[in-house]
Design an enzyme around this catalytic site. Structure first.
Site: not given
Ligand code: AMP
Ligand code: TRP
Length: 331
Positions: A113, A194, A197
């Site tokens: 990041k 990955k 968003k």
């Molecule tokens: P975040 O959007 O970074 O707050 O992620 C929230 C949750 O979603 C966390 O447990 C991440 O590990 C999971 N997560 C985010 N992106 C992915 C992805 N592309 N595949 C699987 N899990 C994800």
């Protein structure tokens, strides 16, 4: 036997994607009946990169609403905003003082990041210490997350152990709960990245509230590897393997079932069917989302959730401060 405590959180830093659902939220829903669950919207984490206030407000409400729309039952699981429970910010600071700079420098998420950026906020660097505080406040046993959070969980375990060693047994050492299939959903335009968003290319991810026609469009344009066989082979066919994982997770089938169903058929048929599988998986969530939003009940759900969360968090924080030698307010 007392139920195991489960806790996790998602950042309101953009629209939630299919990756968030498959990697994390789907498991939140599955765990809620057998466990004592706390699920938060981690707004304090979201501000580690600059957020526009109106967008933060809107996304925070959207994530909380999606929790319920995806099937979390507020009577079973406590759903709350991280910033509504001040103990997070406070223990976050205490855990920051327990964390070594070298440990934070090794975090791959921080490296990703911050890479190439000029003004990187210090919050992004100490983010894992706050995450450790989130988890440790609730005597958490299990933390359902996607694969990218594994390293943060390891650090949380190290910090808990370090604290217990230094100040006496205070924290429960948590375990990660990472799904075997779907822990890392990849981007639709690059099978080695990955799904995220925060990607600048909106065609690289599917959001949980995307309209059916957008989902169909994004899947039909999704990158596929050379060749035409629908075979699960992450090394040689990362894009197709990712689409197969999404298919399996959204339809409840195994990867083997998906592979044998499309044996001898080209990518075209597979992608068309995949789009329908995803549209159907998201449809109930989307209609429930609209209902909950219209009802205005999320305010009450978050108030109740914060109350239940505070009751647990404040006890832990008091114990931590006492163990560290802070003078109690009332002697
Ligand atoms: P975040 O959007 O970074 O707050 O992620 C929230 C949750 O979603 C966390 O447990 C991440 O590990 C999971 N997560 C985010 N992106 C992915 C992805 N592309 N595949 C699987 N899990 C994800
Ligand atoms: N760091 C997590 C992510 O980006 C979000 C998070 C913050 C979290 N606090 C948490 C996840 C506590 C699990 C438990 O996905």
């Amino acid at each position: 036997m007392t139920k195991q405590r489960v806790l996790s959180g998602i950042q309101p830093s953009g629209k939630l994607t299919l990756g968030n659902y498959i990697g994390a939220m789907k498991n939140f829903v599955a765990l809620q009946h057998e466990h004592d669950c706390f699920f938060m919207v981690v707004d304090l984490h979201a501000i580690t990169v600059q957020q526009e206030p109106a967008a933060l407000r809107e996304q925070s409400e959207a994530v909380a609403t999606l929790y319920v729309a995806a099937g979390l039952d507020p009577a079973q699981a406590s759903i709350f905003m991280q910033s509504h429970v001040p103990a997070h910010a406070e223990l976050g600071w205490l855990m920051t003082t327990m964390t070594y700079i070298g440990e934070l420098e090794r975090m791959t998420q921080f490296k990703d990041k911050s890479e190439g950026k000029e003004a990187v906020g210090a919050g992004l660097f100490v983010y894992p210490s706050l995450m450790a505080a989130d988890i440790l406040l609730y005597n958490t046993n299990l933390v359902p997350v996607g694969d990218d959070q594994k390293q943060h969980l390891e650090l949380t375990r190290d910090l808990a152990g370090r604290f217990n060693h230094r100040y006496g047994d205070t924290f429960v050492i948590p375990e990660p709960f990472i799904p075997k299939v779907g822990a890392r959903i990849m981007s639709l335009d690059d099978g080695t990245k990955k799904m995220s968003k925060s990607s600048p290319n909106a065609g690289s991810f599917i959001t949980l509230l995307d309209a059916p026609e957008d989902i169909r469009k994004k899947i039909s344009r999704a990158k596929t590897d050379l060749g035409r066989e629908v075979i699960f082979d992450v090394q040689n066919k990362p894009e197709v393997s990712n689409l197969m994982t999404i298919f399996a997770q959204c339809s409840g089938q195994t990867l083997e079932q998906v592979q044998s169903a499309y044996e001898g058929q080209g990518y075209g048929t597979f992608k068309k069917d995949l789009a329908e599988v995803v549209v159907q998986a998201l449809e109930p969530m989307q209609s429930k989302y609209a209902d909950i939003k219209a009802s205005g009940e999320i305010t009450r759900i978050l108030r109740d959730g914060a109350e239940r969360a505070s009751a647990v968090a404040e006890v832990t924080l008091r114990n931590v401060k006492e163990a560290m030698g802070f003078l109690p307010r009332c002697l």
